[in-house]
Design an enzyme around this catalytic site. Sequence first.
Site, PDB file in Angstrom:
ATOM      1  N   ASP A  74       8.553 -50.265   4.033  1.00 11.22           N
ATOM      2  CA  ASP A  74       9.247 -48.987   3.894  1.00 11.22           C
ATOM      3  C   ASP A  74       9.192 -48.263   5.238  1.00 11.22           C
ATOM      4  OD1 ASP A  74      10.362 -46.664   2.523  1.00 11.22           O
ATOM      5  OD2 ASP A  74       8.349 -45.818   2.689  1.00 11.22           O
ATOM      6  N   ASP A  87       9.983 -44.193   5.857  1.00 13.28           N
ATOM      7  CA  ASP A  87       9.465 -42.823   5.818  1.00 13.28           C
ATOM      8  C   ASP A  87       8.146 -42.764   5.054  1.00 13.28           C
ATOM      9  OD1 ASP A  87      11.581 -41.255   7.159  1.00 13.28           O
ATOM     10  OD2 ASP A  87      12.823 -42.039   5.541  1.00 13.28           O
TER      11      ASP A  87
END
Length: 217
Positions: free
Chosen positions: A12, A14
């Site tokens: 991922d 953020d």
Amino acid sequence: MPVLSARALLLDMDGTLVNSDAVVERIWRRWAERHGLDGDEVMSVVHGRQGHASMAVLLPGRPMEHNLADNARMLAEETADLDGVVPVPGAPEFLASLIEQGVPHALVTSADAPLSTARMAAAGLPLPPVRVTAESVGASKPDPEGFLKGAAELGVAPGECVVFEDSGAGIAAGRAAGTRVVGVGPRAGAHGPDAEVRDLRAVRVEATADGVLIHIG
């Protein structure tokens, strides 16, 4: 401390590689005010999801075309606002280690391509050659589509991948894809990842003849 074995990593962006919380707070709290919603409630929903999916949760019954148009405007705002975007501690060294050792990895993010490019650059992080962004999928996390697509593009079965995630939606997506999940940061622990770290300084990767060992702690 735990050691996980894998053949590939699905990352991922953020909250996992990039700390963009300052921007996310500014933009989503303004959105909450415009719609008469509680800012804290909004912030409890938005992490990990595509914007239009968050809006569908927060404004049930609003036509999806309105959410999509609103989301497009907010993505443009987020791409232009990079003030306070910094790497998660340990992220530069972590990514450098993956590159140096030739560990297969992919970025799987709910951001679109322009936003992911801008935020990774603002944080001084290299973009992985394999990226699954909002345009690449038909369903937002917590749907597993993004992680399944990332694994497929790397040519690795989901069960042989380890996901790195910070949010409840992302951890749920990783579990639904059949991967193991390392939770990163303060939001992750409440959602039952297989292992949990404060930041990426607590992770060391070791390439082996059969894949990669992920040392936690």
